[in-house]
Motif scaffolding. Structure first.
Motif, PDB file in Angstrom:
ATOM      1  N   CYS A   5     -27.021 -44.614  44.952  1.00  0.00           N
ATOM      2  CA  CYS A   5     -25.900 -44.346  45.200  1.00  0.00           C
ATOM      3  C   CYS A   5     -25.551 -44.061  46.992  1.00  0.00           C
ATOM      4  CB  CYS A   5     -26.276 -42.793  43.945  1.00  0.00           C
ATOM      5  SG  CYS A   5     -26.121 -43.180  42.679  1.00  0.00           S
ATOM      6  N   ILE A   6     -24.862 -43.818  46.241  1.00  0.00           N
ATOM      7  CA  ILE A   6     -24.410 -42.462  48.136  1.00  0.00           C
ATOM      8  C   ILE A   6     -24.106 -40.892  47.593  1.00  0.00           C
ATOM      9  CG2 ILE A   6     -22.687 -42.755  49.802  1.00  0.00           C
ATOM     10  CD1 ILE A   6     -23.976 -45.155  49.736  1.00  0.00           C
ATOM     11  N   SER A   7     -24.348 -40.225  48.462  1.00  0.00           N
ATOM     12  CA  SER A   7     -24.682 -38.958  48.377  1.00  0.00           C
ATOM     13  C   SER A   7     -23.054 -38.379  49.252  1.00  0.00           C
ATOM     14  CB  SER A   7     -25.077 -38.576  49.258  1.00  0.00           C
ATOM     15  OG  SER A   7     -24.869 -36.844  49.047  1.00  0.00           O
ATOM     16  N   LEU A   8     -21.809 -38.091  48.458  1.00  0.00           N
ATOM     17  CA  LEU A   8     -20.756 -37.257  48.184  1.00  0.00           C
ATOM     18  C   LEU A   8     -20.781 -36.223  48.922  1.00  0.00           C
ATOM     19  CD1 LEU A   8     -18.450 -39.323  45.803  1.00  0.00           C
ATOM     20  CD2 LEU A   8     -19.151 -40.135  47.675  1.00  0.00           C
ATOM     21  N   GLY A   9     -21.795 -35.112  48.705  1.00  0.00           N
ATOM     22  CA  GLY A   9     -21.948 -34.028  48.692  1.00  0.00           C
ATOM     23  C   GLY A   9     -23.717 -33.615  49.121  1.00  0.00           C
ATOM     24  N   ASP A  10     -24.304 -32.245  49.070  1.00  0.00           N
ATOM     25  CA  ASP A  10     -25.156 -31.610  49.142  1.00  0.00           C
ATOM     26  C   ASP A  10     -25.399 -31.977  48.471  1.00  0.00           C
ATOM     27  OD1 ASP A  10     -24.473 -31.216  52.214  1.00  0.00           O
ATOM     28  OD2 ASP A  10     -24.505 -29.495  51.753  1.00  0.00           O
ATOM     29  N   ILE A  11     -27.301 -33.121  47.922  1.00  0.00           N
ATOM     30  CA  ILE A  11     -27.830 -33.169  46.793  1.00  0.00           C
ATOM     31  C   ILE A  11     -29.551 -32.988  47.504  1.00  0.00           C
ATOM     32  CG2 ILE A  11     -28.591 -35.541  45.102  1.00  0.00           C
ATOM     33  CD1 ILE A  11     -26.097 -36.404  45.694  1.00  0.00           C
ATOM     34  N   LYS A  12     -30.148 -32.748  46.434  1.00  0.00           N
ATOM     35  CA  LYS A  12     -31.831 -32.357  46.713  1.00  0.00           C
ATOM     36  C   LYS A  12     -32.597 -33.553  45.987  1.00  0.00           C
ATOM     37  CE  LYS A  12     -33.075 -27.916  47.119  1.00  0.00           C
ATOM     38  NZ  LYS A  12     -33.975 -26.806  46.836  1.00  0.00           N
ATOM     39  N   CYS A  13     -33.251 -34.209  47.093  1.00  0.00           N
ATOM     40  CA  CYS A  13     -34.343 -34.876  47.153  1.00  0.00           C
ATOM     41  C   CYS A  13     -35.042 -34.339  45.537  1.00  0.00           C
ATOM     42  CB  CYS A  13     -35.200 -34.651  47.498  1.00  0.00           C
ATOM     43  SG  CYS A  13     -36.382 -36.478  47.194  1.00  0.00           S
ATOM     44  N   ASP A  14     -35.616 -34.833  44.354  1.00  0.00           N
ATOM     45  CA  ASP A  14     -36.412 -33.800  43.890  1.00  0.00           C
ATOM     46  C   ASP A  14     -37.881 -34.142  44.163  1.00  0.00           C
ATOM     47  OD1 ASP A  14     -34.508 -32.910  41.815  1.00  0.00           O
ATOM     48  OD2 ASP A  14     -34.017 -34.977  41.303  1.00  0.00           O
ATOM     49  N   ASP A  15     -38.767 -34.778  45.485  1.00  0.00           N
ATOM     50  CA  ASP A  15     -39.571 -34.872  45.420  1.00  0.00           C
ATOM     51  C   ASP A  15     -39.598 -33.948  46.582  1.00  0.00           C
ATOM     52  OD1 ASP A  15     -42.295 -35.637  45.091  1.00  0.00           O
ATOM     53  OD2 ASP A  15     -41.754 -38.204  47.036  1.00  0.00           O
ATOM     54  N   CYS A  16     -39.196 -33.867  47.665  1.00  0.00           N
ATOM     55  CA  CYS A  16     -39.464 -33.774  48.693  1.00  0.00           C
ATOM     56  C   CYS A  16     -38.415 -31.990  49.502  1.00  0.00           C
ATOM     57  CB  CYS A  16     -39.312 -34.745  50.256  1.00  0.00           C
ATOM     58  SG  CYS A  16     -38.029 -35.194  50.079  1.00  0.00           S
ATOM     59  N   HIS A  17     -37.425 -32.368  48.611  1.00  0.00           N
ATOM     60  CA  HIS A  17     -36.684 -30.932  48.540  1.00  0.00           C
ATOM     61  C   HIS A  17     -36.096 -31.035  49.760  1.00  0.00           C
ATOM     62  CE1 HIS A  17     -38.947 -29.795  44.462  1.00  0.00           C
ATOM     63  NE2 HIS A  17     -39.525 -29.594  45.580  1.00  0.00           N
ATOM     64  N   ARG A  18     -35.563 -32.018  50.653  1.00  0.00           N
ATOM     65  CA  ARG A  18     -34.767 -32.758  51.644  1.00  0.00           C
ATOM     66  C   ARG A  18     -33.317 -32.643  50.976  1.00  0.00           C
ATOM     67  NH1 ARG A  18     -32.531 -36.086  54.480  1.00  0.00           N
ATOM     68  NH2 ARG A  18     -33.688 -37.878  52.703  1.00  0.00           N
ATOM     69  N   ILE A  19     -31.865 -32.060  51.802  1.00  0.00           N
ATOM     70  CA  ILE A  19     -30.861 -32.387  51.361  1.00  0.00           C
ATOM     71  C   ILE A  19     -30.260 -33.177  51.589  1.00  0.00           C
ATOM     72  CG2 ILE A  19     -29.185 -31.483  51.917  1.00  0.00           C
ATOM     73  CD1 ILE A  19     -30.412 -29.391  49.759  1.00  0.00           C
ATOM     74  N   ILE A  20     -30.090 -34.106  50.429  1.00  0.00           N
ATOM     75  CA  ILE A  20     -29.163 -35.651  51.289  1.00  0.00           C
ATOM     76  C   ILE A  20     -27.838 -35.564  51.776  1.00  0.00           C
ATOM     77  CG2 ILE A  20     -28.916 -37.933  50.004  1.00  0.00           C
ATOM     78  CD1 ILE A  20     -31.137 -37.299  48.466  1.00  0.00           C
ATOM     79  N   GLN A  21     -27.767 -36.065  53.251  1.00  0.00           N
ATOM     80  CA  GLN A  21     -26.293 -35.852  53.378  1.00  0.00           C
ATOM     81  C   GLN A  21     -25.320 -36.104  53.036  1.00  0.00           C
ATOM     82  OE1 GLN A  21     -26.073 -33.039  55.530  1.00  0.00           O
ATOM     83  NE2 GLN A  21     -27.941 -32.822  55.001  1.00  0.00           N
ATOM     84  N   TYR A  22     -23.832 -36.236  53.102  1.00  0.00           N
ATOM     85  CA  TYR A  22     -23.094 -36.906  53.050  1.00  0.00           C
ATOM     86  C   TYR A  22     -22.737 -38.689  53.610  1.00  0.00           C
ATOM     87  CZ  TYR A  22     -17.813 -38.830  53.043  1.00  0.00           C
ATOM     88  OH  TYR A  22     -16.836 -39.638  52.559  1.00  0.00           O
TER      89      TYR A  22
END
Length: 66
Positions: A5-22
């Motif tokens: 997928c491609i992130s359309l907003g602020d999504i959090k990685c469930d492993d490292c808890h980093r925010i996946i940017q737009y």
């Protein structure tokens, strides 16, 4: 099941808890117990869900198995 997928907003990685940017790629993994994981590219590379391959002279990231 795995879905790239491609992130359309602020999504959090469930492993490292980093925010996946737009506009950043990530992977959604649905496990057998009904658990859904969203993983950033770094975590996918560490777990073996993603790899780089050479295609038409360029280095391309893919979530497809080899």
């Amino acid at each position: 099941m795995r879905c790239g997928c491609i992130s359309l907003g602020d999504i959090k990685c469930d492993d490292c808890h980093r925010i996946i940017q737009y506009a950043e790629p990530y992977l959604v993994v649905e496990e057998t117990e009904g658990i859904t994981l969203r993983l950033c590219v770094d975590c996918c590379l560490n777990r073996g869900y993603a790899h780089y391959k050479a295609e038409k002279g360029e280095r391309v990231l893919t979530f497809f198995p080899e």
